[in-house]
Design an enzyme around this catalytic site. Structure first.
Site, mmCIF file in Angstrom:
data_model
loop_
_atom_site.group_PDB
_atom_site.id
_atom_site.type_symbol
_atom_site.label_atom_id
_atom_site.label_comp_id
_atom_site.label_asym_id
_atom_site.label_seq_id
_atom_site.Cartn_x
_atom_site.Cartn_y
_atom_site.Cartn_z
ATOM 1 N N ASP A 174 0.862 -1.168 0.000
ATOM 2 C CA ASP A 174 0.000 0.000 0.000
ATOM 3 C C ASP A 174 0.901 1.221 0.000
ATOM 4 O OD1 ASP A 174 -1.682 2.176 0.609
ATOM 5 O OD2 ASP A 174 -3.091 0.881 1.681
ATOM 6 N N ALA A 235 -13.176 -6.330 -3.110
ATOM 7 C CA ALA A 235 -13.105 -4.871 -3.225
ATOM 8 C C ALA A 235 -13.941 -4.363 -4.400
ATOM 9 C CB ALA A 235 -11.644 -4.438 -3.352
ATOM 10 N N ARG A 236 -13.369 -4.379 -5.599
ATOM 11 C CA ARG A 236 -14.059 -3.921 -6.802
ATOM 12 C C ARG A 236 -13.669 -4.814 -7.979
ATOM 13 N NH1 ARG A 236 -16.962 -1.773 -3.859
ATOM 14 N NH2 ARG A 236 -17.624 0.419 -3.739
ATOM 15 N N ASP A 260 -16.168 -11.549 -4.611
ATOM 16 C CA ASP A 260 -17.507 -11.124 -4.210
ATOM 17 C C ASP A 260 -17.992 -10.006 -5.125
ATOM 18 O OD1 ASP A 260 -19.775 -11.092 -2.365
ATOM 19 O OD2 ASP A 260 -19.019 -9.132 -1.737
ATOM 20 N N GLU A 265 -22.203 -6.468 -12.808
ATOM 21 C CA GLU A 265 -23.005 -7.233 -11.851
ATOM 22 C C GLU A 265 -24.493 -7.079 -12.146
ATOM 23 O OE1 GLU A 265 -21.905 -6.035 -7.900
ATOM 24 O OE2 GLU A 265 -19.811 -6.641 -8.155
ATOM 25 N N HIS A 284 -21.890 -10.098 -4.347
ATOM 26 C CA HIS A 284 -21.589 -8.823 -3.676
ATOM 27 C C HIS A 284 -22.249 -8.770 -2.295
ATOM 28 C CE1 HIS A 284 -20.160 -4.544 -4.851
ATOM 29 N NE2 HIS A 284 -19.999 -4.744 -3.561
ATOM 30 N N ILE A 285 -21.943 -9.785 -1.479
ATOM 31 C CA ILE A 285 -22.580 -9.928 -0.168
ATOM 32 C C ILE A 285 -21.644 -9.647 1.001
ATOM 33 C CG2 ILE A 285 -24.240 -11.631 -1.031
ATOM 34 C CD1 ILE A 285 -22.450 -13.790 0.371
ATOM 35 N N ALA A 286 -20.415 -9.224 0.723
ATOM 36 C CA ALA A 286 -19.414 -9.127 1.793
ATOM 37 C C ALA A 286 -19.870 -8.265 2.966
ATOM 38 C CB ALA A 286 -18.096 -8.592 1.239
#
Length: 310
Positions: A174, A235-236, A260, A265, A284-286
């Site tokens: 990062d 994330a994305r 996820d 989508e 996309h349930i995180a």
């Protein structure tokens, strides 16, 4: 006092108290009770005369922003703002707030759950048993494996903490954090992206989608990973080049992947990746736990009211 539009479906399930709170302050509140996202046309029409929006996945482009003549603020139901034209919002004087920290535990836990699912071939085995097969496949222990965390915000830090609790070694990449701070406070050794990809048994993505990191995990990056390694993305979708990922999974460049999120989508039913045993995709349930949704409802509501009542 004004009108508020709420698009996340969670509000119709868990947000009664927050909605009543907004109404008690004099706001007319429009809540999405359709059970599905608004179409672009529906969202455009509904947002045209509101003062504030608590925003889910809807696209807020310049067309929407210029059509929303009374709009003062957008409170994101989550942290990502890639569905908002931030430059246009700033130009029009529309404030944006994010629900930072409200769902990091839930997202981190799903990321680590993917470690287990991939290492033990759980999804494939369950499907085989349901199909009448009783196959026994050896998996891997997570203890002493190396996790490479790309993005050390709240979610990345929580993934690191959980992973270390399992007995895994954590390294990270990062460019926006202090290496010394990460080492001293979180026992994470920060490295360059190339070294993280080369050394990790699990690479997990926890960064926002930007122009700079779009398709970050492309053919070249995937080629740096171990052939026994796994890629996880909560994330994305745009962080991964999905065509390159398909090639990597079918040619044994990496062992498997779980996500996820996806670039589009929901994905098309003829999406090639969905046919692979070594690829797992959730819808996309995180962040969708009762705990996280209640936290996000409270924070997103607080953030919007703070903007509107200034």
């Amino acid at each position: 006092m004004g009108k508020i539009l709420i698009t996340p479906r969670s509000f119709s399930r868990y947000g009664a108290k927050a909605i009543e709170g907004m109404k008690s302050k004099g706001y007319d509140v429009i809540v999405n009770t359709t059970g599905k996202p608004y179409t672009y046309e529906e969202f455009y029409k509904l947002s045209s005369d509101v003062d504030g929006i608590i925003l889910g996945v809807d696209t807020v482009d310049e067309h929407v922003l210029t059509g929303a003549k009374k709009l003062k603020g957008i409170s994101r139901f989550g942290v990502g703002i890639d569905n908002i034209d931030v430059e246009a919002a700033n130009r029009l004087g529309i404030k944006i707030a994010r629900a930072v920290g409200s769902n990091f535990t839930s997202v981190a836990e799903l990321a680590v759950a993917f470690f287990f699912l991939l290492a033990r071939n759980v999804v494939k085995n369950v499907n085989e048993v349901k199909a009448g097969q009783w196959n026994k496949t050896s998996g891997l222990e997570l203890k002493n494996k190396t996790v490479g965390v790309l993005g050390l915000g709240a979610i990345g830090k929580e993934v690191s903490k959980i992973s270390q609790g399992i007995g895994m070694r954590v390294i990270g990449y990062d460019p926006f954090v202090s290496k010394e701070d990460m080492k001293e406070k979180y026992n994470i050794e920060m490295k360059c992206l190339e070294d993280v990809l080369k050394e990790s048994d699990f690479v997990t993505l926890h960064m926002p989608l930007t122009e700079e990191n779009n398709d970050l995990m492309n053919k070249a990056a995937l080629g740096l990973m171990k052939s026994t390694a796994y890629l996880i993305n909560t994330a994305r979708g745009g962080l991964i080049n999905e065509e390159d990922l398909y090639d990597a999974l079918t040619n044994n460049v990496i062992a498997g992947a779980a996500a996820d999120v996806f670039s589009k989508e929901p994905p098309s039913m003829d999406e090639k990746l969905l046919r692979l045993d070594n690829f797992i995709l959730c819808s996309h349930i995180a962040s969708l736990t009762v705990n996280a949704e209640m936290n996000t409802i409270d924070l997103a509501t607080h953030n919007l009211l703070k903007i509107l009542e200034k």
